[in-house]
Design a protein around this motif. Structure first.
Motif, PDB file in Angstrom:
ATOM      1  N   MET A 169       0.829  -1.210   0.000  1.00  0.00           N
ATOM      2  CA  MET A 169       0.000   0.000   0.000  1.00  0.00           C
ATOM      3  C   MET A 169       0.864   1.262   0.000  1.00  0.00           C
ATOM      4  SD  MET A 169      -3.214  -0.705   2.509  1.00  0.00           S
ATOM      5  CE  MET A 169      -2.366  -1.333   3.947  1.00  0.00           C
ATOM      6  N   LEU A 170       2.092   1.141   0.474  1.00  0.00           N
ATOM      7  CA  LEU A 170       2.910   2.345   0.661  1.00  0.00           C
ATOM      8  C   LEU A 170       3.307   3.037  -0.642  1.00  0.00           C
ATOM      9  CD1 LEU A 170       5.095   1.033   3.624  1.00  0.00           C
ATOM     10  CD2 LEU A 170       3.269   2.735   3.741  1.00  0.00           C
ATOM     11  N   PRO A 171       3.903   2.307  -1.608  1.00  0.00           N
ATOM     12  CA  PRO A 171       4.291   3.002  -2.844  1.00  0.00           C
ATOM     13  C   PRO A 171       3.103   3.653  -3.560  1.00  0.00           C
ATOM     14  CG  PRO A 171       4.833   0.627  -2.958  1.00  0.00           C
ATOM     15  CD  PRO A 171       4.345   0.912  -1.592  1.00  0.00           C
ATOM     16  N   GLU A 172       1.941   3.026  -3.524  1.00  0.00           N
ATOM     17  CA  GLU A 172       0.775   3.607  -4.204  1.00  0.00           C
ATOM     18  C   GLU A 172       0.138   4.713  -3.379  1.00  0.00           C
ATOM     19  OE1 GLU A 172      -1.241   0.469  -7.024  1.00  0.00           O
ATOM     20  OE2 GLU A 172      -1.064  -0.324  -4.992  1.00  0.00           O
ATOM     21  N   GLY A 173       0.138   4.515  -2.068  1.00  0.00           N
ATOM     22  CA  GLY A 173      -0.422   5.535  -1.182  1.00  0.00           C
ATOM     23  C   GLY A 173       0.267   6.879  -1.396  1.00  0.00           C
ATOM     24  N   ARG A 176      18.876 -10.282  -5.126  1.00  0.00           N
ATOM     25  CA  ARG A 176      19.372 -10.677  -3.804  1.00  0.00           C
ATOM     26  C   ARG A 176      19.632  -9.468  -2.908  1.00  0.00           C
ATOM     27  NH1 ARG A 176      21.795 -14.799  -6.624  1.00  0.00           N
ATOM     28  NH2 ARG A 176      23.608 -13.497  -7.034  1.00  0.00           N
ATOM     29  N   GLU A 177      20.197  -8.426  -3.507  1.00  0.00           N
ATOM     30  CA  GLU A 177      20.459  -7.208  -2.749  1.00  0.00           C
ATOM     31  C   GLU A 177      19.162  -6.639  -2.156  1.00  0.00           C
ATOM     32  OE1 GLU A 177      23.281  -5.217  -1.956  1.00  0.00           O
ATOM     33  OE2 GLU A 177      24.152  -7.205  -2.286  1.00  0.00           O
ATOM     34  N   VAL A 178      18.130  -6.580  -2.990  1.00  0.00           N
ATOM     35  CA  VAL A 178      16.866  -5.992  -2.529  1.00  0.00           C
ATOM     36  C   VAL A 178      16.227  -6.889  -1.462  1.00  0.00           C
ATOM     37  CG1 VAL A 178      14.591  -5.155  -3.228  1.00  0.00           C
ATOM     38  CG2 VAL A 178      16.525  -4.845  -4.754  1.00  0.00           C
ATOM     39  N   VAL A 179      16.254  -8.212  -1.689  1.00  0.00           N
ATOM     40  CA  VAL A 179      15.692  -9.134  -0.698  1.00  0.00           C
ATOM     41  C   VAL A 179      16.434  -8.996   0.632  1.00  0.00           C
ATOM     42  CG1 VAL A 179      15.435 -11.575  -0.084  1.00  0.00           C
ATOM     43  CG2 VAL A 179      14.789 -10.793  -2.365  1.00  0.00           C
ATOM     44  N   ASN A 180      17.734  -8.792   0.537  1.00  0.00           N
ATOM     45  CA  ASN A 180      18.524  -8.701   1.762  1.00  0.00           C
ATOM     46  C   ASN A 180      18.540  -7.321   2.409  1.00  0.00           C
ATOM     47  OD1 ASN A 180      19.188 -11.401   1.791  1.00  0.00           O
ATOM     48  ND2 ASN A 180      20.929 -11.098   0.403  1.00  0.00           N
ATOM     49  N   GLY A 181      17.660  -6.458   1.946  1.00  0.00           N
ATOM     50  CA  GLY A 181      17.478  -5.185   2.648  1.00  0.00           C
ATOM     51  C   GLY A 181      18.175  -3.999   2.020  1.00  0.00           C
ATOM     52  N   ASN A 182      18.819  -4.192   0.874  1.00  0.00           N
ATOM     53  CA  ASN A 182      19.587  -3.091   0.303  1.00  0.00           C
ATOM     54  C   ASN A 182      18.963  -2.472  -0.943  1.00  0.00           C
ATOM     55  OD1 ASN A 182      21.543  -3.593   2.321  1.00  0.00           O
ATOM     56  ND2 ASN A 182      22.333  -5.282   1.083  1.00  0.00           N
ATOM     57  N   GLY A 183      17.661  -2.622  -1.081  1.00  0.00           N
ATOM     58  CA  GLY A 183      16.975  -1.972  -2.201  1.00  0.00           C
ATOM     59  C   GLY A 183      16.816  -0.489  -1.927  1.00  0.00           C
ATOM     60  N   PRO A 184      16.303   0.255  -2.929  1.00  0.00           N
ATOM     61  CA  PRO A 184      16.204   1.702  -2.761  1.00  0.00           C
ATOM     62  C   PRO A 184      15.307   2.150  -1.597  1.00  0.00           C
ATOM     63  CG  PRO A 184      15.359   0.993  -4.933  1.00  0.00           C
ATOM     64  CD  PRO A 184      15.976  -0.193  -4.289  1.00  0.00           C
ATOM     65  N   CYS A 185      14.274   1.384  -1.252  1.00  0.00           N
ATOM     66  CA  CYS A 185      13.333   1.873  -0.230  1.00  0.00           C
ATOM     67  C   CYS A 185      13.129   0.926   0.960  1.00  0.00           C
ATOM     68  CB  CYS A 185      11.966   2.147  -0.852  1.00  0.00           C
ATOM     69  SG  CYS A 185      11.992   3.353  -2.163  1.00  0.00           S
ATOM     70  N   ASN A 186      13.968  -0.108   1.096  1.00  0.00           N
ATOM     71  CA  ASN A 186      13.724  -1.081   2.175  1.00  0.00           C
ATOM     72  C   ASN A 186      13.558  -0.411   3.539  1.00  0.00           C
ATOM     73  OD1 ASN A 186      15.097  -2.486  -0.046  1.00  0.00           O
ATOM     74  ND2 ASN A 186      14.889  -4.292   1.266  1.00  0.00           N
ATOM     75  N   LYS A 187      14.479   0.464   3.862  1.00  0.00           N
ATOM     76  CA  LYS A 187      14.469   1.069   5.207  1.00  0.00           C
ATOM     77  C   LYS A 187      13.228   1.918   5.400  1.00  0.00           C
ATOM     78  CE  LYS A 187      19.232   0.789   6.464  1.00  0.00           C
ATOM     79  NZ  LYS A 187      19.782   0.428   5.109  1.00  0.00           N
ATOM     80  N   GLU A 188      12.944   2.725   4.378  1.00  0.00           N
ATOM     81  CA  GLU A 188      11.793   3.608   4.426  1.00  0.00           C
ATOM     82  C   GLU A 188      10.490   2.817   4.627  1.00  0.00           C
ATOM     83  OE1 GLU A 188      11.825   6.057   0.894  1.00  0.00           O
ATOM     84  OE2 GLU A 188       9.668   6.460   1.125  1.00  0.00           O
ATOM     85  N   ARG A 189      10.337   1.712   3.894  1.00  0.00           N
ATOM     86  CA  ARG A 189       9.101   0.918   3.992  1.00  0.00           C
ATOM     87  C   ARG A 189       8.921   0.347   5.392  1.00  0.00           C
ATOM     88  NH1 ARG A 189       7.856   3.417  -0.138  1.00  0.00           N
ATOM     89  NH2 ARG A 189       8.136   2.550  -2.229  1.00  0.00           N
TER      90      ARG A 189
END
Ligand SMILES: [Fe+2]
Ligand SMILES: [Fe+2]
Lengths: 311, 99
Positions: A47-51, A266-279
């Motif tokens: 819901m976050l990216p669309e919200g 793998r990077e995104v799954v492991n928390g290093n995608g562009p918005c992992n922390k923010e989400r």
């Protein structure tokens, strides 16, 4: 094999649904909790990216539609959380696992929504990929999961159609709008292709999940189906999918496609995608800031109970 | 009573929905809510966003008692060998009408 296990395997073989109070192998329960809670978290985080675009939707029609879609995703999360709970894990544990990072959610929601066209691309590609995944799950061997999926699939089809309509409008608009449309497709295409998960030979849970009829098709089979469909649909938009190697293969009766960047996945799954922390921060903040509401409602219910008991 | 009302765990409710006048209420799913009123309102938002219902029942899950799945075979056994409970069990001549 203990007799209970024989009964269980026999039910799976005969396509009889497993219900929460039936005996089931511990690994079956574990696999389901993992997959279903991950699915529920994806609906909620999704819901976050669309919200992000609700307040900036370009018209009242688009705004009403987007609110309805995001509201549906909240509903999907709730159907799935309830279904997961029937396996004996509490809602709090499930939510805690999301907040602590122990449980994952779909990596696609760690990408940002930079322009309005992204809302179109999400509806078409992300919901499209989700539908591809979810339709066979309506026949999953665990009853509550299958029933939740039937409800979800009924609601998903408008999600994809509204997304395509947004892109179609942009694709027929000004040069700038056309450019915006193509740019959104370029950014969302590969992450959507990755939504089906790692390739079959590198997917540890695939085989068990298929054997127990939780999943009916492998990651690669569903991915190919998705690519075949999108390769045709993109023509209606007069746009291009960002893959030079994509080409119809007459022998295979499928589209060939280029190399998937699994390092990025793998990077995104492991928390290093562009918005992992923010989400994750957004989810934790919402939960913490909602604490007083939960407490107040519980206190009010307690007080009402108390006074009705004393009458 | 207040002790139960911890903020961390609102009780679980089972939701039953009547989709149309003339049909019975059918189990739709479950949800958490602090009290019955909230359970009904949440059930409306979660389970009837597309006119799926005209009436909602909610009951706290802990009040539901169920037959044991392990004993289903023996529990329902008494109904298994009573074919004479079905109309087709009875042999009657073809010329007999309206029966
Ligand atoms: Fe959804
Ligand atoms: Fe959706």
């Amino acid at each position: 094999m203990i007799p209970e296990e024989k009964i269980f395997e026999d039910k799976i073989a005969r396509e009889v649904r497993i219900e929460p109070r039936d005996w089931m192998p511990a690994d079956y329960r574990k696999l389901l909790i993992r997959q279903m809670s991950q699915h529920a978290h994806s609906e909620i985080v999704g819901m976050l990216p669309e919200g992000n675009w609700i307040t900036r939707a370009p018209s009242l029609r688009r705004k009403a539609t987007l609110i309805a879609k995001v509201q549906d995703e909240a509903g999907h999360g709730l159907y799935l959380y309830s279904a997961t709970e029937t396996l004996g894990i509490t809602r709090e544990e499930t939510i805690d696992q999301l907040h602590s990072g122990k449980a994952k959610y779909s990596s696609i929601f760690n990408y940002p929504t930079l322009t309005w066209a992204d809302i179109g691309a999400i509806g078409w590609l992300v919901d499209g990929a989700a539908i591809m995944n979810q339709v066979p799950l309506c026949r999953a061997s665990f009853g509550p999961y299958a029933r939740a999926m039937v409800r979800i699939c009924k609601e998903e089809s408008f999600h994809q159609r509204q997304g395509f309509e947004i892109l179609l409008t942009l694709s027929r608009g000004s040069e700038a709008q056309k450019h915006m449309c193509q740019d959104a497709i370029n950014r969302w295409w590969w992450p959507s292709v990755m939504m089906f998960g790692p390739p079959d030979d590198a997917s540890p849970h695939n085989q068990k999940s298929m054997q127990w009829k939780i999943k009916r098709f492998s990651n690669d089979e569903l991915r190919q189906k998705f690519i075949d469909v999108c390769a045709e649909q993109v023509r209606v938009l007069g746009m291009k999918l960002p893959d030079d190697k994509m080409k119809w293969n007459e022998d295979e009766q499928h589209y060939d496609f280029g190399e998937i960047n699994w390092t990025e996945f793998r990077e995104v799954v492991n928390g290093n995608g562009p918005c992992n922390k923010e989400r994750l921060e957004a989810r934790k903040k919402a939960h913490a800031e909602g604490a007083w509401v939960r407490e107040a409602a519980a206190a009010y219910a307690g007080k009402k109970n108390h006074s009705s008991n004393n009458q | 009573m207040e002790k139960n009302a911890s903020s961390e765990s609102w009780p679980l409710w089972e939701v039953f929905i009547r989709t149309r006048q003339g049909l019975n209420h059918k189990h739709a799913g479950s949800l958490h809510a602090a009290d019955a009123q909230m359970a009904i309102e949440n059930a409306r938002d979660v389970y009837t966003r597309r006119n799926e219902g005209i009436s909602i029942w909610v009951v706290e899950s802990r009040h539901i008692h169920a037959s044991a799945p392990d004993e289903a075979a023996s529990f329902f056994d008494p109904a298994n060998d009573k074919v004479y409970r079905y109309p087709t069990f009875y042999n009657l001549p073809d010329e007999l009408k309206n029966i």
